[in-house]
Design an enzyme around this catalytic site. Structure first.
Site, PDB file in Angstrom:
ATOM      1  N   ASP A  98      42.010  92.498  21.692  1.00  0.00           N
ATOM      2  CA  ASP A  98      42.235  91.909  23.023  1.00  0.00           C
ATOM      3  C   ASP A  98      41.520  90.564  23.167  1.00  0.00           C
ATOM      4  OD1 ASP A  98      39.994  93.623  22.863  1.00  0.00           O
ATOM      5  OD2 ASP A  98      39.838  93.821  25.021  1.00  0.00           O
ATOM      6  N   HIS A 155      42.798 100.676  25.359  1.00  0.00           N
ATOM      7  CA  HIS A 155      42.227 101.414  24.216  1.00  0.00           C
ATOM      8  C   HIS A 155      43.129 102.591  23.870  1.00  0.00           C
ATOM      9  CE1 HIS A 155      37.778  99.990  24.775  1.00  0.00           C
ATOM     10  NE2 HIS A 155      38.460  99.195  23.971  1.00  0.00           N
ATOM     11  N   GLU A 198      37.645  92.805  18.387  1.00  0.00           N
ATOM     12  CA  GLU A 198      38.728  93.642  18.943  1.00  0.00           C
ATOM     13  C   GLU A 198      39.908  92.767  19.376  1.00  0.00           C
ATOM     14  OE1 GLU A 198      37.350  96.560  21.771  1.00  0.00           O
ATOM     15  OE2 GLU A 198      39.087  97.834  21.388  1.00  0.00           O
ATOM     16  N   TYR A 251      34.057 100.726  34.012  1.00  0.00           N
ATOM     17  CA  TYR A 251      34.045 100.073  32.693  1.00  0.00           C
ATOM     18  C   TYR A 251      32.814 100.521  31.898  1.00  0.00           C
ATOM     19  CZ  TYR A 251      34.397  95.932  29.591  1.00  0.00           C
ATOM     20  OH  TYR A 251      34.504  95.076  28.522  1.00  0.00           O
ATOM     21  N   ASP A 292      32.483  91.574  26.034  1.00  0.00           N
ATOM     22  CA  ASP A 292      32.829  92.775  26.809  1.00  0.00           C
ATOM     23  C   ASP A 292      31.750  93.196  27.806  1.00  0.00           C
ATOM     24  OD1 ASP A 292      35.420  93.448  25.957  1.00  0.00           O
ATOM     25  OD2 ASP A 292      34.664  94.359  24.127  1.00  0.00           O
ATOM     26  N   HIS A 323      30.245  96.371  22.345  1.00  0.00           N
ATOM     27  CA  HIS A 323      30.313  97.763  21.994  1.00  0.00           C
ATOM     28  C   HIS A 323      30.841  98.021  20.586  1.00  0.00           C
ATOM     29  CE1 HIS A 323      34.810  98.445  22.817  1.00  0.00           C
ATOM     30  NE2 HIS A 323      34.617  97.158  22.857  1.00  0.00           N
ATOM     31  N   HIS A 367      33.733  88.674  19.336  1.00  0.00           N
ATOM     32  CA  HIS A 367      34.109  90.089  19.152  1.00  0.00           C
ATOM     33  C   HIS A 367      35.435  90.160  18.410  1.00  0.00           C
ATOM     34  CE1 HIS A 367      34.585  94.280  19.900  1.00  0.00           C
ATOM     35  NE2 HIS A 367      35.128  94.232  21.089  1.00  0.00           N
ATOM     36  N   HIS A 416      36.326  90.144  30.294  1.00  0.00           N
ATOM     37  CA  HIS A 416      37.297  90.831  31.152  1.00  0.00           C
ATOM     38  C   HIS A 416      36.892  90.674  32.608  1.00  0.00           C
ATOM     39  CE1 HIS A 416      39.410  92.922  27.931  1.00  0.00           C
ATOM     40  NE2 HIS A 416      38.264  93.348  27.449  1.00  0.00           N
TER      41      HIS A 416
HETATM   42 FE1  FEO Z   1      35.975  95.475  22.826  1.00  0.00          FE
HETATM   43 FE2  FEO Z   1      37.629  93.886  25.339  1.00  0.00          FE
HETATM   44  O1  FEO Z   1      37.350  94.479  23.605  1.00  0.00           O
END
Ligand code: FEO
Length: 394
Positions: free
Chosen positions: A83, A23, A81, A192, A164, A145, A79, A225
């Site tokens: 990643d 991030h 994002e 996390y 996530d 998130h 999601h 993750h």
């Molecule tokens: Fe909110 Fe692992 O990205």
């Protein structure tokens, strides 16, 4: 090597052993991370999420061990994002007819990231998608998130893929919770939660309650993750419930920044006072300690003692960055007090108190400001300050 997590369901993600900042630079990943994508081989070959762009080739290699990438019919985008969406553009090039499923916000977010003309089907909570012998059920999870976030539930296999949520930044050659040290795993899960999900705690608890009410069996939680929870998925759900409700322990985190050592002396004297009361504490110099770890410790602590020397009528810069990060996490049910040294005109203690109070962290007792170096009498005051703080917590 193929990694089949359940019959015809494969982990096809990537392990990022060397990433140390996430991030931007808001999260340090001392154990690296993984980007988990899952391939479901059914009548419609379905990929759940992708990986961070630089690892796209690794994901495609893993998929090719199972099926030709070009055979993929569906992508579930839980999601936006990058990643997790970073390989979508390459995937669409290989599979131009692929259909992508996600929330309305996901559709909008992917468009604003990649500007692609993709076949996207918006799905809503409890909507089902039949992919052959299986059905997938979607559950919108806004702000867990990001606004676009979604869970996918594989009812036939009793597997929840919550992206996530329930993840950890934890690179490993192992994929499952029963294959790694539990203390390391829970440490990374707490870190996390504290650094990514804490500010959304109300929504976390509501979402867990919503899932519990659905009364669906979950034998495995496969996040995007880190490690997959199969030994006891209830363990991480229980931990999220505790963290989400801001349940704390009788523990104090002392976090300070010092200019010439005076504030550090005060911090140590306070810690002796805390210790003499039998209270557990941890003490961190914000100029040298990894902020991500300090925030993790604060997740379980009931009391915060924040210190800074005064500089330019305010706090020092590392303390300022720390406070700014902490206030965004919106901790609840905590007590705090503030301390610090000053030269000719104070300012740091009042500034920190104001920010904490404005952000819902109750100040337990008046702050402790000491000019220049603390005298033996002033160190005694700091000791008593620590004892008083302990009493306030009990
Ligand atoms: Fe909110 Fe692992 O990205």
């Amino acid at each position: 090597m193929k990694c089949e997590i359940a019959k015809n369901i494969y982990w096809v993600g990537a392990v990022d052993w060397n990433v140390r900042n996430f991030h931007g630079h808001t999260y340090t990943t001392k154990r690296g991370t993984t980007y988990n994508a899952y391939l479901i081989v059914d009548e419609k070959i379905t990929l759940v999420d992708t990986v961070h762009g630089p690892f796209a080739h690794e994901m495609f290699e893993r998929i090719r061990e199972i099926v030709p990438v070009e055979k993929i019919d569906y992508l579930i985008a839980n999601h936006v994002e990058t990643d997790h969406s970073g390989a979508i553009a390459d995937l669409v090039k290989l599979c131009p007819k692929i259909r992508i499923f996600g929330t309305q916000k996901c559709k909008e977010g992917l468009q604003k990231h990649y500007y692609g003309n993709w076949d996207f089907q918006v799905v809503k909570s409890l909507e089902k998608l039949k992919i052959g012998s299986r059905s997938l059920t979607f559950l919108e999870a806004p702000m867990l998130h990001w606004p676009d976030s979604m869970f996918t539930y594989l009812g036939d296999d009793q597997i929840l893929m919550p992206n996530d949520a329930f993840g950890q930044h934890y690179a490993s050659s192992r994929r499952f919770d029963d294959e790694v040290p539990e203390a390391d795993l829970m440490d990374e899960a707490a870190k996390y939660y504290a650094n990514i999900l804490w500010s959304f705690s109300g929504l976390v608890v509501k979402k867990i309650e919503e899932v519990v009410k659905l009364n669906i069996p979950i034998r495995m939680i496969a996040p995007s993750h880190g490690i997959i929870w199969r030994k006891d998925p209830g363990k991480i759900i229980g931990a999220y419930t505790k963290w989400g409700k801001n349940d704390t322990e009788n523990k104090v985190v002392i976090a300070y920044e010092t200019m010439w050592g005076a504030t550090e002396k005060i911090a140590r004297a306070i810690s002796e006072g805390i210790s003499s009361s039998g209270m557990e504490f941890k003490i961190f110099d914000l100029a040298v300690t990894d902020r991500t770890e300090v925030i993790k410790e604060m997740l379980s602590a009931k009391g915060y003692l924040i210190g800074s020397s005064t500089h330019n009528n305010g706090m020092l810069t590392n303390a300022a960055g720390f406070i700014d990060f902490l206030k965004g996490l919106k901790p609840k049910n905590r007590l705090a007090s503030v301390f610090g040294s000053f030269g000719w005109a104070g300012g740091a203690v009042k500034e920190i108190e104001k920010i904490l109070e404005e952000n819902g962290i109750k100040i337990a007792q008046p702050g402790l400001s000491i000019q220049y170096m603390p005298s033996p009498e002033e160190l005694k005051r700091a000791f008593l300050f620590g004892q008083e703080f302990s009493r306030n917590l009990l």
